[in-house]
Design a protein around this motif. Sequence first.
Motif, PDB file in Angstrom:
ATOM      1  N   ARG A   1      14.887  29.964  43.906  1.00  0.00           N
ATOM      2  CA  ARG A   1      16.268  29.731  43.419  1.00  0.00           C
ATOM      3  C   ARG A   1      17.226  30.789  43.957  1.00  0.00           C
ATOM      4  O   ARG A   1      18.389  30.510  44.228  1.00  0.00           O
ATOM      5  N   LYS A   2      16.704  32.007  44.131  1.00  0.00           N
ATOM      6  CA  LYS A   2      17.525  33.081  44.702  1.00  0.00           C
ATOM      7  C   LYS A   2      17.889  32.742  46.149  1.00  0.00           C
ATOM      8  O   LYS A   2      19.020  32.967  46.590  1.00  0.00           O
ATOM      9  N   MET A   3      16.920  32.198  46.893  1.00  0.00           N
ATOM     10  CA  MET A   3      17.193  31.801  48.282  1.00  0.00           C
ATOM     11  C   MET A   3      18.361  30.821  48.335  1.00  0.00           C
ATOM     12  O   MET A   3      19.286  30.955  49.136  1.00  0.00           O
ATOM     13  N   LYS A   4      18.281  29.824  47.479  1.00  0.00           N
ATOM     14  CA  LYS A   4      19.323  28.797  47.424  1.00  0.00           C
ATOM     15  C   LYS A   4      20.676  29.449  47.120  1.00  0.00           C
ATOM     16  O   LYS A   4      21.692  29.147  47.755  1.00  0.00           O
ATOM     17  N   LYS A   5      20.658  30.364  46.171  1.00  0.00           N
ATOM     18  CA  LYS A   5      21.888  31.024  45.715  1.00  0.00           C
ATOM     19  C   LYS A   5      22.566  31.826  46.828  1.00  0.00           C
ATOM     20  O   LYS A   5      23.785  31.909  46.893  1.00  0.00           O
ATOM     21  N   ILE A   6      21.751  32.435  47.708  1.00  0.00           N
ATOM     22  CA  ILE A   6      22.351  33.279  48.766  1.00  0.00           C
ATOM     23  C   ILE A   6      22.657  32.489  50.045  1.00  0.00           C
ATOM     24  O   ILE A   6      23.055  33.043  51.050  1.00  0.00           O
ATOM     25  N   GLY A   7      22.409  31.165  49.996  1.00  0.00           N
ATOM     26  CA  GLY A   7      22.838  30.328  51.120  1.00  0.00           C
ATOM     27  C   GLY A   7      21.757  29.811  52.052  1.00  0.00           C
ATOM     28  O   GLY A   7      22.050  29.294  53.132  1.00  0.00           O
ATOM     29  N   VAL A   8      20.483  29.946  51.656  1.00  0.00           N
ATOM     30  CA  VAL A   8      19.402  29.384  52.485  1.00  0.00           C
ATOM     31  C   VAL A   8      19.480  27.859  52.437  1.00  0.00           C
ATOM     32  O   VAL A   8      19.673  27.263  51.370  1.00  0.00           O
ATOM     33  N   THR A   9      19.359  27.236  53.615  1.00  0.00           N
ATOM     34  CA  THR A   9      19.385  25.766  53.672  1.00  0.00           C
ATOM     35  C   THR A   9      18.085  25.191  54.234  1.00  0.00           C
ATOM     36  O   THR A   9      17.861  23.988  54.167  1.00  0.00           O
ATOM     37  N   GLN A  10      17.247  26.043  54.816  1.00  0.00           N
ATOM     38  CA  GLN A  10      15.989  25.571  55.406  1.00  0.00           C
ATOM     39  C   GLN A  10      14.875  26.585  55.139  1.00  0.00           C
ATOM     40  O   GLN A  10      15.018  27.768  55.447  1.00  0.00           O
ATOM     41  N   VAL A  11      13.772  26.088  54.557  1.00  0.00           N
ATOM     42  CA  VAL A  11      12.612  26.946  54.298  1.00  0.00           C
ATOM     43  C   VAL A  11      11.442  26.479  55.156  1.00  0.00           C
ATOM     44  O   VAL A  11      11.113  25.290  55.174  1.00  0.00           O
ATOM     45  N   TYR A  12      10.825  27.409  55.867  1.00  0.00           N
ATOM     46  CA  TYR A  12       9.611  27.108  56.638  1.00  0.00           C
ATOM     47  C   TYR A  12       8.433  27.844  56.018  1.00  0.00           C
ATOM     48  O   TYR A  12       8.526  29.055  55.755  1.00  0.00           O
ATOM     49  N   GLU A  13       7.340  27.115  55.802  1.00  0.00           N
ATOM     50  CA  GLU A  13       6.098  27.759  55.394  1.00  0.00           C
ATOM     51  C   GLU A  13       5.406  28.234  56.670  1.00  0.00           C
ATOM     52  O   GLU A  13       5.127  27.434  57.558  1.00  0.00           O
ATOM     53  N   VAL A  14       5.170  29.542  56.746  1.00  0.00           N
ATOM     54  CA  VAL A  14       4.591  30.117  57.966  1.00  0.00           C
ATOM     55  C   VAL A  14       3.196  30.632  57.609  1.00  0.00           C
ATOM     56  O   VAL A  14       3.016  31.733  57.106  1.00  0.00           O
ATOM     57  N   GLY A  15       2.222  29.766  57.866  1.00  0.00           N
ATOM     58  CA  GLY A  15       0.840  30.061  57.504  1.00  0.00           C
ATOM     59  C   GLY A  15       0.099  28.745  57.387  1.00  0.00           C
ATOM     60  O   GLY A  15       0.707  27.676  57.473  1.00  0.00           O
ATOM     61  N   PRO A  16      -1.214  28.805  57.214  1.00  0.00           N
ATOM     62  CA  PRO A  16      -1.982  27.569  57.137  1.00  0.00           C
ATOM     63  C   PRO A  16      -1.707  26.795  55.844  1.00  0.00           C
ATOM     64  O   PRO A  16      -1.391  27.399  54.814  1.00  0.00           O
ATOM     65  N   GLY A  17      -1.809  25.490  55.922  1.00  0.00           N
ATOM     66  CA  GLY A  17      -1.689  24.660  54.730  1.00  0.00           C
ATOM     67  C   GLY A  17      -0.263  24.310  54.358  1.00  0.00           C
ATOM     68  O   GLY A  17       0.692  24.618  55.080  1.00  0.00           O
ATOM     69  N   LYS A  18      -0.124  23.659  53.204  1.00  0.00           N
ATOM     70  CA  LYS A  18       1.209  23.213  52.771  1.00  0.00           C
ATOM     71  C   LYS A  18       1.422  23.423  51.277  1.00  0.00           C
ATOM     72  O   LYS A  18       2.188  22.722  50.640  1.00  0.00           O
ATOM     73  N   VAL A  19       0.712  24.403  50.718  1.00  0.00           N
ATOM     74  CA  VAL A  19       0.847  24.702  49.285  1.00  0.00           C
ATOM     75  C   VAL A  19       2.295  25.063  48.949  1.00  0.00           C
ATOM     76  O   VAL A  19       2.895  24.510  48.027  1.00  0.00           O
ATOM     77  N   LEU A  20       2.880  25.985  49.714  1.00  0.00           N
ATOM     78  CA  LEU A  20       4.234  26.443  49.405  1.00  0.00           C
ATOM     79  C   LEU A  20       5.270  25.372  49.699  1.00  0.00           C
ATOM     80  O   LEU A  20       6.277  25.267  48.997  1.00  0.00           O
ATOM     81  N   THR A  21       5.024  24.567  50.717  1.00  0.00           N
ATOM     82  CA  THR A  21       5.934  23.454  51.028  1.00  0.00           C
ATOM     83  C   THR A  21       6.057  22.554  49.806  1.00  0.00           C
ATOM     84  O   THR A  21       7.157  22.169  49.405  1.00  0.00           O
ATOM     85  N   GLY A  22       4.909  22.251  49.181  1.00  0.00           N
ATOM     86  CA  GLY A  22       4.896  21.415  47.981  1.00  0.00           C
ATOM     87  C   GLY A  22       5.615  22.068  46.815  1.00  0.00           C
ATOM     88  O   GLY A  22       6.392  21.429  46.106  1.00  0.00           O
ATOM     89  N   LEU A  23       5.370  23.381  46.630  1.00  0.00           N
ATOM     90  CA  LEU A  23       6.009  24.082  45.499  1.00  0.00           C
ATOM     91  C   LEU A  23       7.527  24.169  45.678  1.00  0.00           C
ATOM     92  O   LEU A  23       8.283  23.931  44.738  1.00  0.00           O
ATOM     93  N   VAL A  24       7.964  24.491  46.900  1.00  0.00           N
ATOM     94  CA  VAL A  24       9.409  24.604  47.149  1.00  0.00           C
ATOM     95  C   VAL A  24      10.085  23.253  46.915  1.00  0.00           C
ATOM     96  O   VAL A  24      11.161  23.172  46.316  1.00  0.00           O
ATOM     97  N   LYS A  25       9.418  22.200  47.350  1.00  0.00           N
ATOM     98  CA  LYS A  25       9.943  20.832  47.158  1.00  0.00           C
ATOM     99  C   LYS A  25      10.170  20.553  45.673  1.00  0.00           C
ATOM    100  O   LYS A  25      11.152  19.936  45.275  1.00  0.00           O
ATOM    101  N   ARG A  26       9.222  21.024  44.836  1.00  0.00           N
ATOM    102  CA  ARG A  26       9.347  20.778  43.390  1.00  0.00           C
ATOM    103  C   ARG A  26      10.419  21.649  42.753  1.00  0.00           C
ATOM    104  O   ARG A  26      10.944  21.319  41.696  1.00  0.00           O
TER     105      ARG A  26
END
Length: 295
Positions: free
Chosen positions: A257-282
Amino acid sequence: MIAFVFPGQGSQSLGMGKEILEKYPEYKKYLDKASETISVNLESIIFGDDEKTLTLTENAQPALLTISYIMYMYAVEKLNIIPDVVAGHSLGEWTALTTAEVISFEDAVKLVRLRGKYMSEACPPGIGGMGAVIGLNIENIQEVLSQFNNVNIANHNSPEQIVISGEKQEVLKALEVLKEKGAKKVVELNVSGPFHSKLVEPAQEKMKHELENIKFNNPKYKIIQNYIGDLEYDPEKIKENIIKQITGTVKWVDSIRKMKKIGVTQVYEVGPGKVLTGLVKRIDKSLNPKNILKV
């Protein structure tokens, strides 16, 4: 603004990073450097066939950091995607600190190997446990946990998914009560220890000692830390927060939520898998999360 997020323990898998290393063999130097630093052949562990050896906390942590760091180098050098903000989930925060040049790659590998070892040693097997709670808000969970002396919130992963940690019997009892209080689902997790609880305090003390003589630099990128769920710029405070993170809650929802607040518009998960991609989506779909390998 672009944010890179780095996964924590549990995202490791045999053969991770293979697609990048086959295409760009020059990145194997990081694997060699990491192996040399900790006197462990990480390449044979990652690309072998023994999942149990890779899953051991003291192997999983340096292996995951190294492959995530290679994926970061690939993103920056081959895809020309440069982050403005970095954050990592639990162990992943060490990768974030490394990419932001707060500490050197060699120091990071050495320290996470020790972190894994100390965390494994901190609590005898079978004493601690962790459980996931789905579909109950954090306030209701905190209210229930106030009845238990040795259980706390370990990870606030998404508004719908919260992990608790602590003394095993109390965790199991707390899960029962939380189910009665309306949780859609509760699951005991198959983990090697009660991470992010006071039961791993000995590991926190040892890491504090290890970090005494390690210089932390000013971060090259903005860093959002788990322990505070907020930005931190001061190297000494960054050090303090990464130590406290061992027993503290991973405030992932606050971090995103802090990322969103400071103006982030794109998040990349940098590492194996998609655990964080799923969490950020939620947490916030508008951040358009995707794994860097899918770019």
